[in-house]
Design a protein around this motif. Structure first.
Motif, mmCIF file in Angstrom:
data_model
loop_
_atom_site.group_PDB
_atom_site.id
_atom_site.type_symbol
_atom_site.label_atom_id
_atom_site.label_comp_id
_atom_site.label_asym_id
_atom_site.label_seq_id
_atom_site.Cartn_x
_atom_site.Cartn_y
_atom_site.Cartn_z
ATOM 1 N N PHE A 1 -3.213 -6.905 -7.310
ATOM 2 C CA PHE A 1 -4.320 -7.548 -6.225
ATOM 3 C C PHE A 1 -4.954 -8.765 -6.874
ATOM 4 N N LYS A 2 -5.614 -9.473 -5.979
ATOM 5 C CA LYS A 2 -6.486 -10.422 -6.790
ATOM 6 C C LYS A 2 -7.853 -10.278 -6.471
ATOM 7 N N VAL B 1 -6.229 -7.637 1.145
ATOM 8 C CA VAL B 1 -5.049 -7.003 0.664
ATOM 9 C C VAL B 1 -4.566 -6.158 2.184
ATOM 10 N N ARG B 2 -3.226 -5.888 1.947
ATOM 11 C CA ARG B 2 -2.656 -5.128 3.126
ATOM 12 C C ARG B 2 -2.622 -3.775 2.990
ATOM 13 N N LYS B 3 -2.488 -2.825 4.045
ATOM 14 C CA LYS B 3 -2.241 -1.721 3.671
ATOM 15 C C LYS B 3 -0.964 -1.262 3.176
ATOM 16 N N GLY B 4 -0.900 -0.198 2.230
ATOM 17 C CA GLY B 4 0.193 -0.038 1.656
ATOM 18 C C GLY B 4 0.465 -0.899 0.175
ATOM 19 N N GLN B 5 -0.293 -2.035 -0.007
ATOM 20 C CA GLN B 5 -0.039 -2.795 -0.813
ATOM 21 C C GLN B 5 -0.345 -2.101 -2.444
ATOM 22 N N ALA C 1 -3.387 0.429 -1.193
ATOM 23 C CA ALA C 1 -4.646 0.330 -0.217
ATOM 24 C C ALA C 1 -4.011 1.284 0.909
ATOM 25 N N PRO C 2 -5.282 2.183 1.194
ATOM 26 C CA PRO C 2 -5.014 3.017 2.462
ATOM 27 C C PRO C 2 -5.228 2.368 3.771
ATOM 28 N N TYR C 3 -5.751 0.837 3.815
ATOM 29 C CA TYR C 3 -5.753 0.079 5.031
ATOM 30 C C TYR C 3 -5.995 -1.161 4.716
ATOM 31 N N ASP C 4 -5.916 -2.162 5.574
ATOM 32 C CA ASP C 4 -6.176 -3.652 5.263
ATOM 33 C C ASP C 4 -7.765 -3.951 5.021
ATOM 34 N N GLY C 5 -7.984 -4.591 3.936
ATOM 35 C CA GLY C 5 -9.621 -4.848 3.617
ATOM 36 C C GLY C 5 -9.430 -5.993 2.602
#
Length: 355
Positions: free
Chosen positions: A85-86, A91-95, A168-172
């Motif tokens: 990640f940056k 970030v997207r869910k699952g990233q 990531a568990p969710y978008d954030g």
């Protein structure tokens, strides 16, 4: 002779004082500045009653919060091999966020797979021999149990290997990372924060006396010291069922749109919660109110005379006061010069802009 001189000095002093008082009464050519004699007309300022909607509001101090906020932490110890990640970016869910060295866990997985392959073959062979009467039931049960244990060992190895990849568990929005590639991390160590900031939450407290007036769906307007001159809106979605016994206040949360990601968690907010709304409220300027103990009075202008009238007040906002009872929509009230009035005094109304 001395007594006569003393009497003369006293008389002169009395004349000087009387002249000063008279001069104060008539200076600037406004004889109404003195307390009027009976029957004298008093010049006052007055304003007609306004009838318009008014809404009760309660002001509060609040803080912006993330819709969801977590700190990503590993469950296993290991060396960081990749960061996916940056900082400060969505970030997207699952990233993939952080990857740990999984070589040991991959070897354990391969070992578990090999052991399971053998135990399955043994179990199948024992089943065939049992059908022919060449093996005992005990041997069959032992081989079956071994196969089940190997299946569980394989599942455990797969789970451990999966935990070397923290996603990531969710978008954030990712926060600032706490580690770098090559760092050795331990279970529970902070890696990075992940926040959902659209929508964003506003959390504030109001005194318990407003409990009966607070409801779901009410609109909250708020301003931020960090973004002066801008006003934002939120909608109440949660009210704490418990009243804080220390501050006797009620915690409230509202959601605000933040699609542009302008608002950030932790910002200090000045909130205003809209409560009761009265559509045809009778409003007068605040300076028209004359408090006497716990009661309130105004001077109403009727037929060129001032009538002292007791009123019951309601909502106060922006220099105006709602009158619940005591005045009608066609009334006019004195806004300046009340100190010179008494009930029934004749008045001459002039506008507030008059010299």
């Amino acid at each position: 002779m001395r007594d006569i001189r003393k009497i003369g000095v006293a008389a002169v002093a009395a004349l000087v004082v009387a002249a000063g008082v008279y001069w104060g009464m008539v200076r600037d050519g406004d004889p109404a500045s003195a307390v009027p004699a009976a029957g004298r007309t008093v010049i006052v300022e007055a304003a007609p009653v306004q009838v318009r909607p008014v809404q009760q509001e309660v002001n509060a101090i609040g803080t912006l919060r993330s819709e969801d906020s977590i700190v990503m932490r590993p469950e296993l110890a290991g060396v960081v091999t990749a960061i996916g990640f940056k900082e400060g970016q969505p970030v997207r869910k699952g990233q993939l966020l952080v990857a740990l060295d999984g070589s040991i866990h991959e070897a354990e997985l391969a070992q578990a797979q090999a052991s399971l392959t053998l135990s399955r073959a043994n179990n199948d062979r024992t089943a065939e021999l049992l059908a022919k009467g060449a093996a005992s039931q005990r041997t069959r049960d032992e081989n079956l149990s071994k196969m089940r244990m190997d299946e569980a060992t394989l599942a455990l190895a797969r789970a451990r290997l999966a935990k070397t990849r923290i996603t990531a568990p969710y978008d954030g929005v990712a926060g600032l990372r706490k580690v770098a590639v090559g760092d050795y991390v331990t279970p529970g160590q902070d890696l990075v924060t992940l926040d959902v900031i659209d929508p964003i939450k506003l959390e504030f407290r109001v005194p318990e006396i407003y409990l009966a007036h607070v409801a779901m769906g009410q609109t909250v307007t708020f301003q931020l010291d960090a973004l002066p001159g801008q006003t934002f809106k939120a909608e109440v979605y949660a009210i704490d069922p418990q009243v804080d016994v220390d501050g006797r206040s009620l915690a409230i949360r509202a959601r605000a749109d933040n699609s542009g990601r302008t608002l950030r968690p932790g910002l200090f907010a000045r909130a205003s919660l809209g409560l009761a709304r009265h559509e045809n409220a009778i409003l007068i300027p605040e300076e028209a109110i004359i408090p006497q103990g716990t009661d309130h009075f105004v001077y109403k202008v009727t037929g060129g005379k001032a009538a002292m009238t007791q009123v019951k007040t309601g909502i106060r906002r922006d220099g105006v006061v709602e009158i619940v009872s005591g005045l009608g929509a066609a009334d006019t009230v004195v806004t300046a010069g009340q100190l010179k009035l008494h009930d029934g005094a004749a008045v001459n109304v002039r506008s507030a802009s008059a010299d």
